[in-house]
Design a protein around this motif. Structure first.
Motif, short mmCIF file in Angstrom:
data_model
loop_
_atom_site.label_atom_id
_atom_site.label_comp_id
_atom_site.label_asym_id
_atom_site.label_seq_id
_atom_site.Cartn_x
_atom_site.Cartn_y
_atom_site.Cartn_z
N LEU A 45 0.41 3.74 -0.44
CA LEU A 45 1.09 3.70 -1.73
C LEU A 45 0.15 3.16 -2.80
O LEU A 45 -0.74 2.37 -2.52
CB LEU A 45 2.33 2.80 -1.64
N SER A 46 0.38 3.58 -4.02
CA SER A 46 -0.43 3.10 -5.14
C SER A 46 0.46 2.84 -6.34
O SER A 46 1.59 3.33 -6.42
CB SER A 46 -1.50 4.14 -5.49
N GLY A 47 -0.06 2.05 -7.27
CA GLY A 47 0.69 1.77 -8.49
C GLY A 47 0.99 0.29 -8.64
O GLY A 47 0.96 -0.48 -7.68
N ASP A 48 1.31 -0.09 -9.88
CA ASP A 48 1.58 -1.50 -10.19
C ASP A 48 2.84 -2.03 -9.52
O ASP A 48 3.03 -3.25 -9.43
CB ASP A 48 1.69 -1.68 -11.70
N GLY A 49 3.71 -1.13 -9.07
CA GLY A 49 4.97 -1.59 -8.48
C GLY A 49 4.91 -1.89 -7.01
O GLY A 49 5.89 -2.42 -6.45
N GLU A 81 5.27 1.82 -11.51
CA GLU A 81 5.26 2.97 -10.61
C GLU A 81 4.78 2.62 -9.20
O GLU A 81 3.88 1.81 -9.00
CB GLU A 81 4.36 4.07 -11.18
N VAL A 82 5.43 3.25 -8.22
CA VAL A 82 4.99 3.26 -6.83
C VAL A 82 4.86 4.72 -6.44
O VAL A 82 5.85 5.45 -6.40
CB VAL A 82 5.99 2.56 -5.90
N ALA A 83 3.65 5.17 -6.20
CA ALA A 83 3.40 6.57 -5.89
C ALA A 83 2.91 6.73 -4.46
O ALA A 83 2.16 5.89 -3.94
CB ALA A 83 2.38 7.16 -6.87
N GLY A 84 3.32 7.82 -3.84
CA GLY A 84 2.88 8.10 -2.48
C GLY A 84 3.62 9.29 -1.93
O GLY A 84 4.52 9.84 -2.57
N ARG A 85 3.23 9.71 -0.74
CA ARG A 85 3.93 10.81 -0.10
C ARG A 85 5.38 10.43 0.15
O ARG A 85 5.73 9.25 0.27
CB ARG A 85 3.25 11.17 1.22
N GLY A 86 6.23 11.44 0.23
CA GLY A 86 7.65 11.19 0.44
C GLY A 86 7.91 10.34 1.67
O GLY A 86 8.78 9.45 1.65
#
Length: 204
Positions: free
Chosen positions: A195-199, A172-177
């Motif tokens: 951005l956050s996440g292992d990806g 996952e790569v999470a963050g604002r659009g």
């Protein structure tokens, strides 16, 4: 439901409003595009979206598909315009036409949204992005082979934290659009802290 063409027109008008309010010092400041000033980004956007579809095709052929060469020519063509003329051209061309009208106005929308942020971020001029516009740009960035969003984010799952949007498969790569869109348009290094996440480490 608001059309993409309308969203693109609103984005371009807001871009023109931004340019109207910049000082000479801000126009000469570095932008988020390496080697380009704020003025260069504005001139590039006006030059690119101001081309007809036929002219854009012919210019691409003349430059053998070299986008850097095409961009440099656009800057040369608009070198004599002052900041007021560039802002006026941005406003006068607010309705998507020519190259900007491609894909239902999506080209104009993503070009203006991304490049407006390329100006705003370095100048410390944040704004609240319209999630409708960001969502259209996210979807288009993944589909467009020119933008290459799918290529840059291959092997990861993108998850927006500020709207109901996700795409892809993998870590996952999470963050604002906006941050996800920046990653898809070659600006991952600029937003890595958002951005956050292992990806994240897999982004190209």
């Amino acid at each position: 439901m608001t059309s993409v063409r309308t969203l693109a027109r609103l984005e371009r008008l807001e871009f023109a409003e931004l340019l109207d309010g910049l000082s000479p010092t801000q126009w000469a400041a570095p932008s988020g595009c390496a080697g380009w000033t704020v003025r260069d980004v504005a001139a590039h956007t006006v030059a690119y979206l101001g081309q007809s579809r036929i002219t854009l095709t012919l210019n691409m052929i003349r430059h053998h598909g070299n986008v850097d060469g095409l961009n440099a020519e656009g800057l040369r063509r608009h070198a004599a315009l002052d900041r007021f003329e560039l802002a006026a051209l941005m406003r006068d061309g607010s309705t998507p036409a020519g190259a900007g009208a491609l894909y239902g106005g999506r080209v104009a929308l993503i070009e203006c949204l991304i490049h407006q942020q390329d100006i705003r971020r370095p100048l410390g001029l944040p704004r609240r992005l319209d999630p409708r516009r960001v969502r259209v740009c996210l979807d288009y960035a993944r589909l467009s082979p020119v933008i290459g969003g799918r290529r840059r984010t291959r092997g990861v799952r993108l998850v927006a934290t500020d709207m109901a949007w996700s795409a892809g498969a993998g870590p996952e790569v999470a963050g604002r659009g906006e941050a996800l869109l920046s990653a898809m348009t070659g600006r991952a290094a600029d937003v890595s802290g958002e951005l956050s996440g292992d990806g994240v480490a897999l982004l190209r």
